[in-house]
Design a protein around this motif. Structure first.
Motif, PDB file in Angstrom:
ATOM      1  N   GLU A   4       0.005   5.139   2.767  1.00  0.00           N
ATOM      2  CA  GLU A   4       1.405   4.754   2.638  1.00  0.00           C
ATOM      3  C   GLU A   4       2.292   5.854   2.084  1.00  0.00           C
ATOM      4  O   GLU A   4       1.845   6.750   1.370  1.00  0.00           O
ATOM      5  CB  GLU A   4       1.522   3.552   1.686  1.00  0.00           C
ATOM      6  N   ASN A  18      -6.910   0.664   1.949  1.00  0.00           N
ATOM      7  CA  ASN A  18      -6.502  -0.438   2.815  1.00  0.00           C
ATOM      8  C   ASN A  18      -7.543  -0.608   3.917  1.00  0.00           C
ATOM      9  O   ASN A  18      -8.421   0.253   4.109  1.00  0.00           O
ATOM     10  CB  ASN A  18      -5.075  -0.264   3.349  1.00  0.00           C
ATOM     11  N   ARG A  26       0.194   2.363  -6.097  1.00  0.00           N
ATOM     12  CA  ARG A  26       0.175   1.757  -4.753  1.00  0.00           C
ATOM     13  C   ARG A  26      -0.307   2.771  -3.719  1.00  0.00           C
ATOM     14  O   ARG A  26      -1.025   2.451  -2.774  1.00  0.00           O
ATOM     15  CB  ARG A  26       1.578   1.270  -4.358  1.00  0.00           C
ATOM     16  N   SER A  86      -3.605   2.634  -1.511  1.00  0.00           N
ATOM     17  CA  SER A  86      -3.476   2.547  -0.051  1.00  0.00           C
ATOM     18  C   SER A  86      -4.618   3.261   0.664  1.00  0.00           C
ATOM     19  O   SER A  86      -4.878   3.001   1.830  1.00  0.00           O
ATOM     20  CB  SER A  86      -2.135   3.095   0.401  1.00  0.00           C
TER      21      SER A  86
END
Lengths: 613, 355
Positions: B136, B160, B153, B157
């Motif tokens: 991301e 993910n 975050r 990511s």
């Protein structure tokens, strides 16, 4: 947008100029009787040659136009057999010369000329440098011959040598012969002038085209920079002035020189000291031939040379002395220019990835450079040096006419054409031989008086940029490179044709002559005499300019011309001086008024009238 | 003195392309571009080592290992569960203070440099291996709290579903530390596109620039008629300028990364979006980019409102020009010496094309 320009047969005469046609040869008139010729004339595009002729023609001055009419045309049509191009036809309208290139439409005819052209032009290209050396020699020889011609007044009593050397020829007879010789030399120098020029331009144009194929947007001035010589003859006169200015400073006589505006009084002062004498000697050496540079283009009798009036180079020398005193060096840095040129060439060549293209670029550049010294230098030998001496000789002759009271003033001579002068001489020498009053005594002054009025009216008239029918596309190389007449320019001219009738024109389009953008007050200059009206910081708007207007270019901030392509004199000089310039606008001198605030964009070739006076 | 590989943060201008092992490829490339004289947005990289220490010191690393072991077969279902578990571990953990302080200190330096209290920045993932589009990037992040949040975050990511899939399929370890880039968000008052040739006729000696007000979106997606400039590559002179109508501009909403369109003042529309100084600098930059990559390039740029000239001229993205590069590649081989006489002849016959 209009599709056609005014038909050449429909140009309105100017009241008060009746009978003007007789001032010029009959073959310069648009026909009124020959239907076939009239049809041909209407179907051609005739553009006003403002590049050479910012003013209407004095009858005698048309000699140079006649000379190149013949010379350029014959080399294209009959000598080198340029496949698609014949000569350039000429006409005169209200004193202004209009010209039209004659192409060859029939592909078979073009085809048949190709082998001849290859053989003949090929010979010149291969032996270019040798032929050019020879050219310089024979041109100088012709100038010596011209210098040696003299026009003494007709004697009361013939010298006894005529008898004792049993010459068998009188001064009267000789005068007519010498006049013929003078005229013939004038035509001869122009035969030489075009011996190499068309081929020179053809090679140069080929380079331009080749480069444009590789780099479609390359600015023309960069191409010119790539081929331009650095040490060209045309820059010599100015360099001689700088040398003299430097010498004056070295000899510490600069303040004396600067204090004088008149050369004669200065010379008297200088002769009082050794230093002064040695400076005068240096000047004397520089004068021949470098002061034969014309103050104009050399095309008009009033474009006198520095040698004719030493006050002119003196004022430039003074200007350079001031520059030197400010601690600056006015000389062009040839080393820097060469380095700049070589760098530009190298960088462009490095951008060409395709080998065939690179070859073509390099080869055409090579030949363009080979021909270019001629293209740049011939102007000094012919239009400046030869013409300046020629005008002086004509003035010598005119003095005889004035002495014999056939004309009131020697300077009236220019109002008679070359044929009329011949008949004036015929009458004068017969009267001299017979011991009677010449018939011309009242005949010529009357004509001259009328013609002065006519020429004045012509000067006030603004010739339209073009007449007749524009072709689909313009592809005659000389028309494009020298006069800047391209299809696009014609369209703009046609557009401005409408503008004059309906709305006010605020923007003019021409060719980019020299890069840069500048805004300033316009000053319209139509003749050389008006040059001193220019004030510092103004933008000069002129029909065309001359490289020898050197002091002017240090004063102005930009230039706009009516006529001219990227290779015209104005463009070349302005690039040298780094002045933004737009050439070939068609009618800037009539649209723009002195005092208008204008903005010129030398990158794009546009002129905007920001504020009308 | 600390070793380079012990650092948590490294500024772009200290990085080179070969440093991808320290900061990931994207970050290392930015450093390389700067080194080649290509101006990019100011900022710094958070090293892979920072990611490593973060999961190590928070105990996340062993948790991941345990989770992976427990997971069994790499079914879609399992990977989804694994991803969710790891990501929530990362996002809920606190970053060890020595790492967080280092990051914030540098963020504050960036704020200072841009003369802004909380400079909006992008938070971009930068893996040591290319996994395009799988991690991301967060735009317009401002302030300490948000920055730290989105860095986590970003780290998470890389776990993910797609990223785990990608690694598992290639026999790579699930455990994967990445670098993060923190460049200033380019606050473009003007932006546009440069070609290092004239895209209309393929003239390689030209640079063509399109520019309009606001974010690049307006030019790239053709929402406006931009100003167009043609510049000579050799002499850098401006050959042609065409002022476009530039009716609207795109700007960021005050918060977040949404874009809104607003009208441009009539007065501004008539003006050239770029100054001569900016044009020259952009042209020089374009030449550098072309020389660096050895072929014609297509370049997105922005002129940043918050920075002084020339730091405000920022290259956003570069890619090889796709049409003319191919066409002109067929460089004629056996170059016969050109027959000048024939060229001259052909020219006289076909006439001048110019004008």
């Amino acid at each position: 947008m209009a599709k056609k320009f005014l038909d050449p047969h429909e140009v309105k005469p100017i009241l008060g100029t009746e009978g003007w046609e007789e001032m010029y040869p009959f073959y310069y008139q648009f026909s009124k009787t020959d239907k076939e010729r009239m049809e041909y004339e209407s179907s051609q595009l005739w553009f006003y040659d403002g590049l050479h002729y910012p003013e209407p023609h004095y009858p005698f001055d048309l000699i140079w136009d006649e000379a190149w009419y013949l010379a350029l045309s014959q080399y294209n049509t009959r000598v080198f057999m340029v496949p698609p191009a014949k000569g350039i036809d000429h006409r005169i309208v209200n004193g202004y010369v209009y010209i039209t290139p004659i192409g060859i439409a029939d592909p078979k005819e073009i085809e048949s000329r190709i082998p001849l052209f290859q053989k003949r032009a090929g010979y010149y290209y291969e032996n270019w440098d040798k032929i050019y050396d020879k050219w310089v020699d024979k041109t100088k020889e012709l100038i010596v011959e011209l210098e040696n011609i003299s026009f003494p007044d007709l004697p009361e009593i013939e010298d006894e040598s005529i008898v004792f050397d049993s010459k068998g020829l009188s001064s009267g007879y000789n005068l007519g012969i010498k006049y013929d010789e003078l005229i013939n030399m004038g035509f001869k120098i122009w035969q030489y002038h075009f011996e190499m020029l068309n081929l020179g331009y053809a090679a140069y144009v080929t380079f331009i085209n080749t480069a444009n194929e590789v780099f479609p947007d390359i600015p023309m001035h960069n191409l010119t920079k790539m081929v331009s010589g650095i040490d060209t003859v045309m820059y010599r006169p100015d360099e001689e002035l700088i040398k003299l200015a430097k010498l004056a400073v070295t000899l510490e006589i600069d303040s004396l020189i600067v204090s004088q505006k008149k050369f004669d009084t200065l010379a008297k002062e200088l002769k009082k000291s050794d230093k002064g004498i040695s400076w005068l000697n240096a000047l004397e050496k520089a004068r021949y031939p470098w002061f034969y540079i014309s103050t104009g283009t050399g095309w008009y009798h009033h474009h006198i040379s520095w040698n004719d009036n030493l006050d002119i180079p003196l004022s430039s020398i003074n200007m350079y002395i001031e520059v030197i005193k400010e601690g600056k060096n006015p000389s062009r840095s040839t080393e820097k220019l060469i380095k700049e040129r070589d760098e530009i060439v190298e960088k462009y060549i490095n951008l060409i990835k395709n080998e065939d293209q690179r070859n073509a670029f390099e080869e055409t550049l090579k030949i363009a450079r080979r021909v270019f010294p001629y293209v740049e230098n011939h102007m000094f030998y012919v239009e400046n040096w030869f013409h300046s001496v020629f005008w002086r000789k004509m003035r010598e002759l005119a003095k005889i006419f004035a002495n014999n009271k056939i004309i009131e003033d020697a300077e009236d001579i220019w109002y008679l054409n070359r044929f009329e002068i011949k008949s004036l001489i015929d009458d004068m020498v017969r009267a001299w031989a017979t011991g009677i009053i010449p018939a011309g005594r009242t005949y010529w002054p009357e004509k001259i008086k009328n013609r002065k009025v006519i020429i004045k009216k012509f000067q006030e008239w603004t010739p339209p940029p073009a007449l007749g029918t524009p072709p689909e596309v313009v592809n005659e190389p000389f028309t494009i490179v020298l006069w800047g007449v391209t299809t696009g320019v014609l369209k703009n001219w046609l557009r401005s044709l409408e503008g004059t009738t309906s709305e006010k024109i605020t923007e003019l389009h021409g060719s980019p002559g020299s890069a840069g953008i500048v805004e300033g007050k316009a000053r319209v200059i139509r003749t050389v005499e008006q040059l001193d009206q220019l004030e510092k910081g103004e933008i000069m708007v002129a029909p065309t300019t001359s490289p020898s207007w050197a002091p002017v270019f240090t004063k102005i901030t930009g230039a706009v011309t009516d006529v001219g392509g990227p290779m015209c004199h104005a463009a070349i000089v302005c690039r040298e001086y780094g002045l933004p310039t737009v050439v070939g606008t068609g009618n800037a001198t009539s649209v723009i008024k002195t005092g208008d605030l204008i903005r010129i964009n030398g990158n794009e070739g546009t002129v905007k009238i920001v504020e009308s006076r | 003195m600390r070793e380079l590989n012990q650092l948590y943060t490294i500024w772009y201008d200290e990085l080179r392309g070969s440093d991808y092992g320290l900061v990931g490829k994207k970050n290392a490339n930015l450093g390389e571009m700067l080194h080649a004289g290509i101006p990019i947005s100011p900022g710094f990289a958070i090293t892979i080592h920072a990611n490593h220490d973060f999961i190590e010191k928070t105990g996340i690393r062993s948790k991941i290992e345990t989770l992976v072991k427990k997971n069994g077969e790499a079914t879609d279902e399992n990977i989804k569960k694994l991803s969710k578990a790891i990501m929530s571990e990362i996002e809920s953990a606190d970053i060890p203070s020595e790492i967080e302080e280092d990051i914030l200190e540098n963020y504050h330096r960036l704020c200072e440099k841009c003369n802004l209290d909380a400079v909006p920045a992008a938070v971009r993932s930068s893996g040591g291996v290319s996994m395009p589009g799988q991690m991301e990037t967060y735009l317009n992040i401002r302030g300490d709290k948000d920055l730290i949040h989105y860095i986590k975050r970003c780290w998470s990511s890389s776990y993910n579903v797609e990223a785990i899939h990608y690694r598992v399929n290639r026999d790579m370890s699930v455990l994967f530390n990445i670098g993060v880039g923190i460049p200033k968000m380019v606050h473009s008052k003007v932006s546009g596109v440069i070609f290092t040739l004239n895209p209309i006729n393929g003239d390689f000696s030209k640079i063509s620039i399109d520019a309009s007000y606001g974010l690049g979106e307006a030019v790239v997606s053709g929402l406006v008629t931009p100003d167009t400039y043609l510049i000579d590559k050799v002499t850098l002179e401006l050959i042609k300028t065409k002022i476009g109508s530039k009716e609207i501009k795109c700007v960021y909403e005050t918060y977040g990364s949404d874009i809104k369109k607003i009208d441009v003042d009539d007065e501004l529309r008539k003006k050239s979006a770029l100054t001569n100084q900016e044009l020259t600098y952009l042209s020089e930059t374009a030449v550098k980019i072309e020389n660096y990559y050895g072929k014609a390039y297509d370049i997105e740029f922005g002129i940043d409102e918050d920075l002084p000239f020339p730091e405000n001229v920022i290259v956003l993205q570069v890619r090889p020009e796709s049409i003319w590069n191919k066409k002109k590649d067929m460089s004629g081989k056996a170059g016969k010496p050109a027959d000048v006489m024939n060229i001259i002849l052909n020219n006289l016959i076909s006439g001048i094309k110019a004008g």
